[in-house]
Design a protein around this motif. Sequence first.
Motif, PDB file in Angstrom:
ATOM      1  N   UNK A 173     -73.356  39.327  -8.690  1.00 32.28           N
ATOM      2  CA  UNK A 173     -73.128  38.371  -9.779  1.00 32.28           C
ATOM      3  C   UNK A 173     -71.679  37.906  -9.891  1.00 32.28           C
ATOM      4  N   UNK A 174     -70.751  38.636  -9.287  1.00 28.91           N
ATOM      5  CA  UNK A 174     -69.353  38.197  -9.310  1.00 28.91           C
ATOM      6  C   UNK A 174     -69.173  36.914  -8.500  1.00 28.91           C
ATOM      7  N   UNK A 175     -70.173  36.546  -7.691  1.00 26.37           N
ATOM      8  CA  UNK A 175     -70.090  35.326  -6.880  1.00 26.37           C
ATOM      9  C   UNK A 175     -70.567  34.074  -7.624  1.00 26.37           C
ATOM     10  N   UNK A 176     -70.980  34.210  -8.861  1.00 27.19           N
ATOM     11  CA  UNK A 176     -71.509  33.061  -9.615  1.00 27.19           C
ATOM     12  C   UNK A 176     -70.511  31.898  -9.642  1.00 27.19           C
ATOM     13  N   UNK A 177     -69.221  32.109  -9.993  1.00 25.60           N
ATOM     14  CA  UNK A 177     -68.300  30.961 -10.009  1.00 25.60           C
ATOM     15  C   UNK A 177     -68.132  30.310  -8.630  1.00 25.60           C
ATOM     16  N   UNK A 178     -68.024  31.128  -7.581  1.00 26.01           N
ATOM     17  CA  UNK A 178     -67.876  30.578  -6.221  1.00 26.01           C
ATOM     18  C   UNK A 178     -69.122  29.821  -5.809  1.00 26.01           C
ATOM     19  N   UNK A 179     -70.304  30.378  -6.101  1.00 26.31           N
ATOM     20  CA  UNK A 179     -71.557  29.694  -5.753  1.00 26.31           C
ATOM     21  C   UNK A 179     -71.672  28.364  -6.495  1.00 26.31           C
ATOM     22  N   UNK A 180     -71.341  28.364  -7.773  1.00 25.83           N
ATOM     23  CA  UNK A 180     -71.414  27.117  -8.563  1.00 25.83           C
ATOM     24  C   UNK A 180     -70.481  26.061  -7.979  1.00 25.83           C
TER      25      UNK A 180
END
Length: 192
Positions: free
Chosen positions: A51-58
């Motif tokens: 879930x720490x990848x949410x900003x990068x994925x967005x």
Amino acid sequence: MSELSTAVTDAGLTASALIAATKSRSLLAFGGFGLVGLAAGVGTLRFAGSHQLIPLHSFLTEVSAEIGIPMIGLAFHLFAGRPSPGQTKLHDRSVILIGALLMAAVAARTFLLAAQLELYHTVMGLFSLGLIIRIAIKHKNNYALLGAAIFGASGLLGLSGSIGGINKADIFHIAAAVSFFLFSKAMRKLTF
């Protein structure tokens, strides 16, 4: 369960986009498919529990919509729609158009509100599909036409919510993966 299914469909989209990128002989198509593949790959990890990848994925998802998909459309236009020697001015305008689209993406990210940015993504997607459809009709390329129809229809569904218990994001990922496979076949048929 929903996030696991989205991780699986994102993995399928990653594979399809990266295969299309590696089979492309167009730097524009390689970059466009590669951007989408990168965003989907990070999405696979995000939906698998990182879930720490949410900003990068967005961020990567937005960049693929703003730049990646238009690069694929422009690849069809510039390489399959090559002008004959007497039409070089039209081709020069197309190159200028690429620069304008990239500057528009930067300006959109800088100045538009979130709702306006979503509309911008839709407009860029429709513009890109229009370029692909134009070349598909001109060259009687059913792979490109079918890919554009599938991609466009899935985009109209949106990404949030579900249909008949199936997550709309999953439907989009599967449709995009099939579309990229078809676009890749279309590009090889057009001898990029």
